[in-house]
Design a protein around this motif. Structure first.
Motif, PDB file in Angstrom:
ATOM      1  N   ILE A 102      15.990   9.221   4.689  1.00  0.00           N
ATOM      2  CA  ILE A 102      14.855   8.733   3.968  1.00  0.00           C
ATOM      3  C   ILE A 102      15.107   8.243   2.622  1.00  0.00           C
ATOM      4  N   ARG A 103      14.191   7.921   1.888  1.00  0.00           N
ATOM      5  CA  ARG A 103      14.222   7.320   0.473  1.00  0.00           C
ATOM      6  C   ARG A 103      12.986   7.625  -0.017  1.00  0.00           C
ATOM      7  N   ASP A 104      13.033   7.470  -1.527  1.00  0.00           N
ATOM      8  CA  ASP A 104      11.837   7.426  -2.478  1.00  0.00           C
ATOM      9  C   ASP A 104      10.957   6.601  -1.636  1.00  0.00           C
ATOM     10  N   PRO A 105       9.735   7.263  -1.088  1.00  0.00           N
ATOM     11  CA  PRO A 105       8.961   6.407  -0.221  1.00  0.00           C
ATOM     12  C   PRO A 105       8.188   5.200  -0.767  1.00  0.00           C
ATOM     13  N   VAL A 106       8.019   5.237  -2.131  1.00  0.00           N
ATOM     14  CA  VAL A 106       7.394   4.010  -2.756  1.00  0.00           C
ATOM     15  C   VAL A 106       8.457   3.047  -2.716  1.00  0.00           C
ATOM     16  N   ALA A 107       9.806   3.456  -3.128  1.00  0.00           N
ATOM     17  CA  ALA A 107      10.931   2.330  -3.186  1.00  0.00           C
ATOM     18  C   ALA A 107      11.017   1.863  -1.882  1.00  0.00           C
ATOM     19  N   ARG A 108      11.122   2.437  -0.759  1.00  0.00           N
ATOM     20  CA  ARG A 108      11.216   2.095   0.452  1.00  0.00           C
ATOM     21  C   ARG A 108      10.193   1.053   0.774  1.00  0.00           C
ATOM     22  N   ALA A 109       8.839   1.426   0.632  1.00  0.00           N
ATOM     23  CA  ALA A 109       7.984   0.661   0.937  1.00  0.00           C
ATOM     24  C   ALA A 109       8.135  -0.789  -0.054  1.00  0.00           C
ATOM     25  N   SER A 140       6.846   4.844   5.685  1.00  0.00           N
ATOM     26  CA  SER A 140       7.145   5.722   4.438  1.00  0.00           C
ATOM     27  C   SER A 140       6.651   7.085   4.722  1.00  0.00           C
ATOM     28  N   HIS A 141       5.905   7.297   5.720  1.00  0.00           N
ATOM     29  CA  HIS A 141       5.096   8.428   5.736  1.00  0.00           C
ATOM     30  C   HIS A 141       6.192   9.148   6.854  1.00  0.00           C
ATOM     31  N   TYR A 142       7.300   9.921   6.255  1.00  0.00           N
ATOM     32  CA  TYR A 142       8.366  10.353   6.981  1.00  0.00           C
ATOM     33  C   TYR A 142       7.791  11.627   7.929  1.00  0.00           C
ATOM     34  N   PRO A 143       7.156  12.574   7.575  1.00  0.00           N
ATOM     35  CA  PRO A 143       6.562  13.553   8.543  1.00  0.00           C
ATOM     36  C   PRO A 143       6.100  12.822   9.583  1.00  0.00           C
ATOM     37  N   MET A 144       5.003  11.956   9.663  1.00  0.00           N
ATOM     38  CA  MET A 144       4.607  11.276  10.826  1.00  0.00           C
ATOM     39  C   MET A 144       5.616  10.824  11.538  1.00  0.00           C
ATOM     40  N   GLN A 145       6.457   9.843  11.194  1.00  0.00           N
ATOM     41  CA  GLN A 145       7.566   9.339  11.841  1.00  0.00           C
ATOM     42  C   GLN A 145       8.352  10.484  12.605  1.00  0.00           C
ATOM     43  N   ARG A 252       1.067   3.838  -8.730  1.00  0.00           N
ATOM     44  CA  ARG A 252       0.462   5.205  -8.675  1.00  0.00           C
ATOM     45  C   ARG A 252      -0.394   5.753  -7.569  1.00  0.00           C
ATOM     46  N   GLU A 253      -1.248   4.864  -6.917  1.00  0.00           N
ATOM     47  CA  GLU A 253      -1.759   4.951  -5.845  1.00  0.00           C
ATOM     48  C   GLU A 253      -0.848   5.199  -4.661  1.00  0.00           C
ATOM     49  N   LEU A 254       0.262   4.571  -4.432  1.00  0.00           N
ATOM     50  CA  LEU A 254       1.325   4.719  -3.511  1.00  0.00           C
ATOM     51  C   LEU A 254       1.842   6.276  -3.669  1.00  0.00           C
ATOM     52  N   ARG A 257      -0.533   8.795  -2.502  1.00  0.00           N
ATOM     53  CA  ARG A 257      -0.531   8.768  -1.087  1.00  0.00           C
ATOM     54  C   ARG A 257       0.611   9.331  -0.391  1.00  0.00           C
ATOM     55  N   PHE A 258       1.776   9.251  -0.999  1.00  0.00           N
ATOM     56  CA  PHE A 258       2.937   9.990  -0.368  1.00  0.00           C
ATOM     57  C   PHE A 258       3.170  11.261  -0.779  1.00  0.00           C
ATOM     58  N   ALA A 259       2.565  11.704  -1.873  1.00  0.00           N
ATOM     59  CA  ALA A 259       2.862  13.107  -2.583  1.00  0.00           C
ATOM     60  C   ALA A 259       2.901  14.121  -1.558  1.00  0.00           C
ATOM     61  N   PRO A 260       1.828  14.356  -0.704  1.00  0.00           N
ATOM     62  CA  PRO A 260       1.600  15.532   0.114  1.00  0.00           C
ATOM     63  C   PRO A 260       2.978  15.379   1.285  1.00  0.00           C
ATOM     64  N   ASP A 261       3.496  14.347   1.482  1.00  0.00           N
ATOM     65  CA  ASP A 261       4.450  14.272   2.405  1.00  0.00           C
ATOM     66  C   ASP A 261       5.698  15.148   1.945  1.00  0.00           C
ATOM     67  N   ARG A 262       5.914  15.434   0.685  1.00  0.00           N
ATOM     68  CA  ARG A 262       6.905  16.319   0.463  1.00  0.00           C
ATOM     69  C   ARG A 262       6.714  17.556   0.916  1.00  0.00           C
ATOM     70  N   ALA A 263       5.554  18.328   0.787  1.00  0.00           N
ATOM     71  CA  ALA A 263       5.491  19.603   1.173  1.00  0.00           C
ATOM     72  C   ALA A 263       5.548  19.561   2.642  1.00  0.00           C
ATOM     73  N   ALA A 264       4.887  18.694   3.396  1.00  0.00           N
ATOM     74  CA  ALA A 264       5.138  18.590   4.790  1.00  0.00           C
ATOM     75  C   ALA A 264       6.541  18.679   5.233  1.00  0.00           C
ATOM     76  N   LEU A 265       7.363  17.848   4.675  1.00  0.00           N
ATOM     77  CA  LEU A 265       8.854  17.827   4.708  1.00  0.00           C
ATOM     78  C   LEU A 265       9.677  19.216   4.342  1.00  0.00           C
ATOM     79  N   ALA A 266       8.905  19.885   3.344  1.00  0.00           N
ATOM     80  CA  ALA A 266       9.637  21.195   3.047  1.00  0.00           C
ATOM     81  C   ALA A 266       9.442  22.083   4.181  1.00  0.00           C
TER      82      ALA A 266
END
Length: 284
Positions: A102-109, A140-145, A252-254, A257-266
């Motif tokens: 993975i990568r910083d999801p904003v930077a990846r997008a 960049s929604h890594y938990p979904m992928q 900021r919008e991105l 949107r991506f912030a909840p994915d960190r908790a899901a991956l954790a």
């Protein structure tokens, strides 16, 4: 090892997250064989899959006896674009070892957008591009992928790392990858290889690029008629110095949107160092 001539392990993505660099490092290790091309995309792309298992198995024919065999295809974690990947993989390789970078999801997008922009497939307005191309965010929604892989193969099949971790602790990453894929000898990072497929070196394709630039006659004329120094200046002028910049409001919008994915991956990978590195914009 896998029965027959299939892969023992697969790097499954994510796009623009350092998979080419990791693939090159693994290919440089004794006892590991990586396919050419780097990204067969066999289990994802319908037209490639239609070539059949014989075509795919042949990619591994050059492996030496006893080699661990791998491939790296970022299309494997590109939902919803390629929905058949996991089912097709499970039919051929029932118990694969998987590596997900993975990568910083904003930077990846953003890097994904710049990639498409440089190829002339997306325009200069990033706001419009993100609105019109949901895959920029989806990949960049890594938990979904990861979800279909976890459901089919189990969490133990997946080793998680990140581009940021590859940069900060490459030897540590390889020390975990080795046992995961079944290597009986330590894997050593080759610091002389450098990064591969660096986005900052990508240049914007001009209109009629194939006609005026990417054909043998045009290349021969440039070499014969245009001095090397001038060619270098032209190429430099076409690199990312003029690439589009993301407005802060969209950034900021991105992030939101991506912030909840960190908790899901954790919940899947508790205390994994890749998460704090890749989600530095999420308050701890």
């Amino acid at each position: 090892m896998t029965a027959g001539n299939g892969p023992d392990f697969l790097i499954i993505g994510a796009m623009k997250s350092g998979t080419t660099t990791l693939q090159a490092q693994l290919a440089a290790q004794a006892g590991i064989f990586m396919t050419t091309p780097k990204e067969p995309n066999y289990f994802s792309d319908d037209d490639v899959f239609a070539q059949g298992p014989g075509w795919y198995h042949a990619l591994f024919d050059a492996a030496a006896s006893g080699d661990l065999k791998g491939e790296a295809s970022t299309h494997y974690t590109k939902l919803p674009t390629y929905p058949q990947t996991v089912a097709r993989l499970a039919d051929m390789v029932p118990a694969p070892k998987l590596i997900y970078v993975i990568r910083d999801p904003v930077a990846r997008a953003v890097s994904h957008y710049i990639h498409e922009w440089s190829e002339g497939r997306m325009g200069d307005d990033p706001v419009a591009a993100f609105a019109d191309h949901p895959e920029l965010m989806a990949y960049s929604h890594y938990p979904m992928q990861l979800a279909p892989f976890v459901a089919r193969f189990g969490l133990d099949a997946i080793l998680l790392t990140s581009l940021e971790e590859l940069k900060s602790d490459p030897d540590g990453v390889l020390s975990r990858i080795g046992p995961h894929i079944g290597s009986t000898t330590p894997l050593i990072w080759d610091h002389g290889l450098g990064a591969q497929n660096v986005s900052s070196e990508r240049f914007r394709r001009l209109p009629l690029h194939r006609l005026l630039v990417a054909n043998p006659v045009a290349r021969a004329l440039r070499r014969n008629l245009v001095p090397a120094g001038l060619r270098a200046k032209i190429r430099k002028a076409r690199t990312h110095g003029d690439r589009p910049e993301l407005p802060q409001s969209l950034r900021r919008e991105l992030e939101q949107r991506f912030a909840p994915d960190r908790a899901a991956l954790a919940t899947l990978f508790p205390d994994h160092p890749a998460l704090s590195l890749a989600y530095g914009f999420v308050p701890q």
